[in-house]
Structure formats: C-alpha cells, structure tokens
Design a protein around this motif. Structure first.
Motif, mmCIF file in Angstrom:
data_model
loop_
_atom_site.group_PDB
_atom_site.id
_atom_site.type_symbol
_atom_site.label_atom_id
_atom_site.label_comp_id
_atom_site.label_asym_id
_atom_site.label_seq_id
_atom_site.Cartn_x
_atom_site.Cartn_y
_atom_site.Cartn_z
ATOM 1 N N GLU A 227 -22.435 12.264 14.985
ATOM 2 C CA GLU A 227 -23.225 10.732 15.892
ATOM 3 C C GLU A 227 -22.308 9.876 15.147
ATOM 4 O OE1 GLU A 227 -24.511 11.173 12.073
ATOM 5 O OE2 GLU A 227 -24.130 12.709 13.114
ATOM 6 N N GLU A 228 -21.544 10.422 13.805
ATOM 7 C CA GLU A 228 -20.277 8.822 13.267
ATOM 8 C C GLU A 228 -19.375 8.825 13.968
ATOM 9 O OE1 GLU A 228 -21.502 7.265 11.142
ATOM 10 O OE2 GLU A 228 -23.061 8.480 9.958
ATOM 11 N N GLN A 229 -18.656 7.295 14.425
ATOM 12 C CA GLN A 229 -17.256 7.011 15.022
ATOM 13 C C GLN A 229 -16.701 7.169 13.728
ATOM 14 O OE1 GLN A 229 -17.120 4.867 18.090
ATOM 15 N NE2 GLN A 229 -19.686 4.663 17.772
ATOM 16 N N LEU A 230 -15.261 7.531 13.842
ATOM 17 C CA LEU A 230 -14.027 7.376 12.501
ATOM 18 C C LEU A 230 -12.852 6.686 13.932
ATOM 19 C CD1 LEU A 230 -13.458 10.882 11.955
ATOM 20 C CD2 LEU A 230 -15.265 9.312 10.297
ATOM 21 N N LYS A 231 -12.058 5.650 12.103
ATOM 22 C CA LYS A 231 -11.304 4.504 13.033
ATOM 23 C C LYS A 231 -9.739 5.003 11.688
ATOM 24 C CE LYS A 231 -10.193 -0.030 14.196
ATOM 25 N NZ LYS A 231 -10.046 -0.831 14.624
ATOM 26 N N LEU A 232 -8.749 5.494 12.211
ATOM 27 C CA LEU A 232 -7.813 5.312 11.095
ATOM 28 C C LEU A 232 -6.847 4.277 11.528
ATOM 29 C CD1 LEU A 232 -7.088 7.536 9.361
ATOM 30 C CD2 LEU A 232 -5.996 9.293 10.825
ATOM 31 N N PHE A 233 -6.722 3.762 10.491
ATOM 32 C CA PHE A 233 -5.400 3.372 9.988
ATOM 33 C C PHE A 233 -4.239 3.755 8.707
ATOM 34 C CE2 PHE A 233 -8.956 0.799 9.917
ATOM 35 C CZ PHE A 233 -8.958 -0.437 10.813
ATOM 36 N N GLU A 234 -3.137 4.213 9.402
ATOM 37 C CA GLU A 234 -2.136 4.671 8.505
ATOM 38 C C GLU A 234 -0.656 3.341 8.318
ATOM 39 O OE1 GLU A 234 2.024 7.732 9.543
ATOM 40 O OE2 GLU A 234 0.031 8.485 10.422
ATOM 41 N N SER B 257 -26.001 6.177 18.252
ATOM 42 C CA SER B 257 -24.504 6.342 17.206
ATOM 43 C C SER B 257 -24.098 5.803 16.916
ATOM 44 C CB SER B 257 -22.631 6.317 18.813
ATOM 45 O OG SER B 257 -23.585 4.540 18.569
ATOM 46 N N GLY B 258 -23.778 6.346 15.326
ATOM 47 C CA GLY B 258 -23.794 6.257 13.707
ATOM 48 C C GLY B 258 -22.572 5.581 14.101
ATOM 49 N N SER B 259 -22.611 4.695 13.104
ATOM 50 C CA SER B 259 -21.182 3.505 12.639
ATOM 51 C C SER B 259 -19.916 4.008 12.715
ATOM 52 C CB SER B 259 -21.848 3.326 11.082
ATOM 53 O OG SER B 259 -21.776 4.182 10.220
ATOM 54 N N VAL B 260 -19.241 3.125 12.485
ATOM 55 C CA VAL B 260 -17.850 3.507 12.513
ATOM 56 C C VAL B 260 -17.342 3.640 10.993
ATOM 57 C CG1 VAL B 260 -15.063 2.614 13.195
ATOM 58 C CG2 VAL B 260 -17.178 2.354 15.211
ATOM 59 N N LEU B 261 -16.608 4.497 10.517
ATOM 60 C CA LEU B 261 -16.339 4.764 9.328
ATOM 61 C C LEU B 261 -14.935 4.534 9.415
ATOM 62 C CD1 LEU B 261 -16.329 5.526 6.280
ATOM 63 C CD2 LEU B 261 -16.531 7.887 6.981
ATOM 64 N N ARG B 262 -14.541 2.900 8.434
ATOM 65 C CA ARG B 262 -12.461 2.895 8.854
ATOM 66 C C ARG B 262 -12.174 3.741 7.200
ATOM 67 N NH1 ARG B 262 -13.544 -3.241 7.218
ATOM 68 N NH2 ARG B 262 -15.150 -2.095 6.174
ATOM 69 N N ILE B 263 -11.322 4.895 7.763
ATOM 70 C CA ILE B 263 -10.569 5.883 6.978
ATOM 71 C C ILE B 263 -8.765 4.201 6.741
ATOM 72 C CG2 ILE B 263 -9.802 8.115 6.024
ATOM 73 C CD1 ILE B 263 -12.104 8.687 8.421
ATOM 74 N N ALA B 264 -8.843 4.595 5.914
ATOM 75 C CA ALA B 264 -7.043 3.769 5.489
ATOM 76 C C ALA B 264 -6.319 5.285 5.043
ATOM 77 C CB ALA B 264 -6.861 2.973 4.642
ATOM 78 N N ALA B 265 -4.260 5.860 5.170
ATOM 79 C CA ALA B 265 -4.755 7.581 4.488
ATOM 80 C C ALA B 265 -3.014 6.784 4.668
ATOM 81 C CB ALA B 265 -4.548 8.303 5.360
ATOM 82 N N SER B 266 -2.148 7.368 3.537
ATOM 83 C CA SER B 266 -0.764 7.137 3.948
ATOM 84 C C SER B 266 -0.440 7.518 4.405
ATOM 85 C CB SER B 266 -0.734 7.181 1.995
ATOM 86 O OG SER B 266 -0.574 8.189 2.062
ATOM 87 N N THR B 267 1.021 8.350 4.588
ATOM 88 C CA THR B 267 2.031 8.840 5.937
ATOM 89 C C THR B 267 1.100 10.803 5.227
ATOM 90 O OG1 THR B 267 4.203 7.570 5.835
ATOM 91 C CG2 THR B 267 3.882 10.129 7.382
ATOM 92 N N PRO C 57 -1.418 12.386 3.538
ATOM 93 C CA PRO C 57 -2.757 12.659 3.663
ATOM 94 C C PRO C 57 -2.825 12.705 5.652
ATOM 95 C CG PRO C 57 -2.183 11.189 2.807
ATOM 96 C CD PRO C 57 -1.007 11.363 2.387
ATOM 97 N N SER C 58 -2.494 11.714 5.877
ATOM 98 C CA SER C 58 -2.968 11.245 7.254
ATOM 99 C C SER C 58 -2.634 11.774 8.382
ATOM 100 C CB SER C 58 -2.006 9.791 7.660
ATOM 101 O OG SER C 58 -2.438 9.452 8.785
ATOM 102 N N GLN C 59 -1.157 12.239 8.550
ATOM 103 C CA GLN C 59 -0.718 13.093 9.337
ATOM 104 C C GLN C 59 -0.926 15.318 9.220
ATOM 105 O OE1 GLN C 59 3.830 12.949 9.956
ATOM 106 N NE2 GLN C 59 3.500 10.373 10.064
ATOM 107 N N TYR C 60 -0.898 15.410 7.529
ATOM 108 C CA TYR C 60 -1.127 16.670 7.570
ATOM 109 C C TYR C 60 -2.132 17.615 6.686
ATOM 110 C CZ TYR C 60 3.596 16.278 8.045
ATOM 111 O OH TYR C 60 5.222 15.968 8.993
ATOM 112 N N LEU C 61 -3.407 16.310 6.260
ATOM 113 C CA LEU C 61 -4.213 17.009 5.526
ATOM 114 C C LEU C 61 -6.435 15.822 6.562
ATOM 115 C CD1 LEU C 61 -3.555 16.365 1.794
ATOM 116 C CD2 LEU C 61 -3.775 18.145 3.278
#
Length: 298
Positions: A119-126, A89-99, A101-105
């Motif tokens: 193959e890539e994994q995502l981790k989202l922080f709001e 599997s690929g790496s874990v991409l860490r994404i930080a987003a304000s409200t 873009p996080s909820q609507y885009l």
C-alpha cells in the motif's frame, strides 16, 4: 496568507500556467489569480513574471516556492498520518540516495519493501552524499542513503553495508605489469579522474589515499566528473585512472575491460549508511522502510 493561496502559487509555478493550475485545483482561473495577487500584496513583492513562454518565477518567487513546497508536503504528511486523505493507499515515502546505494542496493530493498507493504508508495531522488544530507536536513526526504558521513545538523547514521573502493585503470600491459607492486608507489604518477566535490566516493577515496601516505594536494587531476559510466569509459580510453566502488565496475572488471587494484593493504573498505533526522516526526512508512533495511542487512 493561507495554504490555499500557497497551493495555488505552487501549482502555477510548477505548471507555468494559471489555467493549468486552475484545472488541477478544480478552481476557476480568476480564483487562482486572486490567490496569487493576495500573496503578492501581503508579501509586497512580485512572485510571478509573465512571458511569451508562460509564467516564470521571480527571484522572490523562487525563494517562496522553496518554503511553500515544504509547507504543503508537511500538510500532506499530517493528513496521511491521521487518515484525512480519504484514500486507501498509503503515504509517499521520499528516499534520497547517492549513486552507489541508489543504483546497486536500493532496487532490491525497495522490491522487498513493496512485497511487505504494497500500500506504500516510494519516490526516489538520486544525488550525491552531500545532497542527500541536505535533503534530510531540510526535510525534503524522509530517509537517505550515503557513502560517507557528513556531520551536519541532527542526522543519525546507521551503517548497514560494507562497500569496497578500488583503483581502476585501463587493461593495458603497463598496468598489468604493476599487479604485485604497491599502488602507493605508482598512483601519484598517473592522471586521476575524480568524482564531484559532494560525492561520498570522492571523500572516502581521498581519505584512503591519505592513509596510504599519498599527498592528495599533489595529485595530477585530469578531470572531475559526476557520471560513473563516463568515468569508466574515460579510464578505458586511457584518459586517466580513477577510484570507484567495486559494485559500479564489477562488469568491466569481470570482463577484463578494466583492471582493479586494492587501496592499501587492508583494501578500500567504507560503509554505506542509512541516514535520517531522529529529532523530526517521521512517517510510519519511514519506520517500516528502516526496519526492512535492518532485516535484510543487519
């Protein structure tokens, strides 16, 4: 001090248990205890405090944890980048987003990204926009999304979506009668519900109000709230008026539960930005994600 000791410390801090940390690391509990004891001797401080609920971080431990977590994440980045993990599997991409873009885009962006790079994994922080920038600066996130520009560090901003902020009011006859009136003439008279201090929506809303000639220092602030749903319900119940993204209130506006008024003659336009630290080594996954956003919107 070595990475094995730091890893043991981080696992104990997260699980609040020496035995659970040992199980995760495939080590014996005495080995984990020895790693922690070595760290405490070298740093000449107590890092962990045992109590009836398990193990808690001391003040020194909290400070070390912030650094140790970053070191372990950087080690994992190096392993991922050079194929040392032994995983397919690929790496874990860490994404930080304000409200907004996080909820609507981001849901659509992440779905498209996963279709192209399964193959890539995502981790989202709001968090709020200020929190996003801090996560990018401290390299706790690889890519960020904000509703405003905060000039700190070496952050690079790419505007990719134009959002509209609107004044939200209860759907009462009092406000329906103001449909054709200039909002600047009646906005200062009303109690206002604002977003929290670090919010990009708040920063941009105050900027737009100033452009309309409204003295923001004289606003009648009824409340400051983080949650958009709470704000919308509070406006609907008559607590005050507010300024939010039209994206966040489109259902309430279309159903007639709330009224929306433009901010000034040109409307409350603001950019939603993608942000990253161009001077810091990035994961290939981050470059792919940025490319996906540009493909969709630019």
């Amino acid at each position: 001090m070595n990475l094995k000791q730091l890893e043991a410390f981080v696992r104990v801090a997260e699980t609040k248990s020496f035995s659970a940390a040992a199980k995760q690391l495939y080590l014996t509990q005495p080995t984990v205890s020895a790693h922690i004891a070595s760290l405490e001797r070298e740093l000449n401080t107590c890092l962990l405090v045992r109590n009836t609920k398990g193990v808690a971080l001391s003040e020194s431990g909290k400070e070390l944890y912030a650094y140790a977590e970053q070191m372990l994440e950087l080690e994992q980045k190096i392993r991922d980048r050079f194929g040392l993990t032994g995983k397919q599997s690929g790496s874990v991409l860490r994404i930080a987003a304000s409200t907004i873009p996080s909820q609507y885009l981001l849901p659509d962006i992440m779905a498209q990204f996963r279709r192209e790079y399964p193959e890539e994994q995502l981790k989202l922080f709001e968090t709020d926009s200020e929190g996003v920038v801090e996560m990018i600066r401290s390299h706790k996130a690889d890519v960020g999304f904000t509703g405003t520009v905060i000039e700190k560090g070496n952050c690079t901003y790419i505007p990719f979506y134009q959002d509209e902020l609107v004044i939200l009011t209860p759907a009462t006859e009092q406000f329906k009668a103001r449909k054709d009136a200039d909002a600047a003439s009646w906005f200062p008279e009303e109690p206002v519900i604002l977003r929290e201090e670090g919010s990009g929506t708040r920063k941009e809303a105050l900027r737009l109000l100033e452009q309309m000639g409204i003295d923001i220092s004289a606003l009648n602030v009824a409340a400051v709230m983080e949650n958009q749903e709470t704000i919308k319900r509070s406006v609907s119940s008559g607590m005050g008026i507010s300024i939010l993204s039209a994206l966040a209130a489109r259902e309430e506006i279309s159903s007639g539960r709330l009224l929306a008024f433009p901010l000034g003659e040109t409307g409350g336009k603001r950019n939603i930005n993608m942000v990253f630290d161009a001077g810091y080594p990035s994961l290939p996954a981050a470059e792919k994600f940025i490319k996906t956003v540009k493909h969709i919107y630019l």
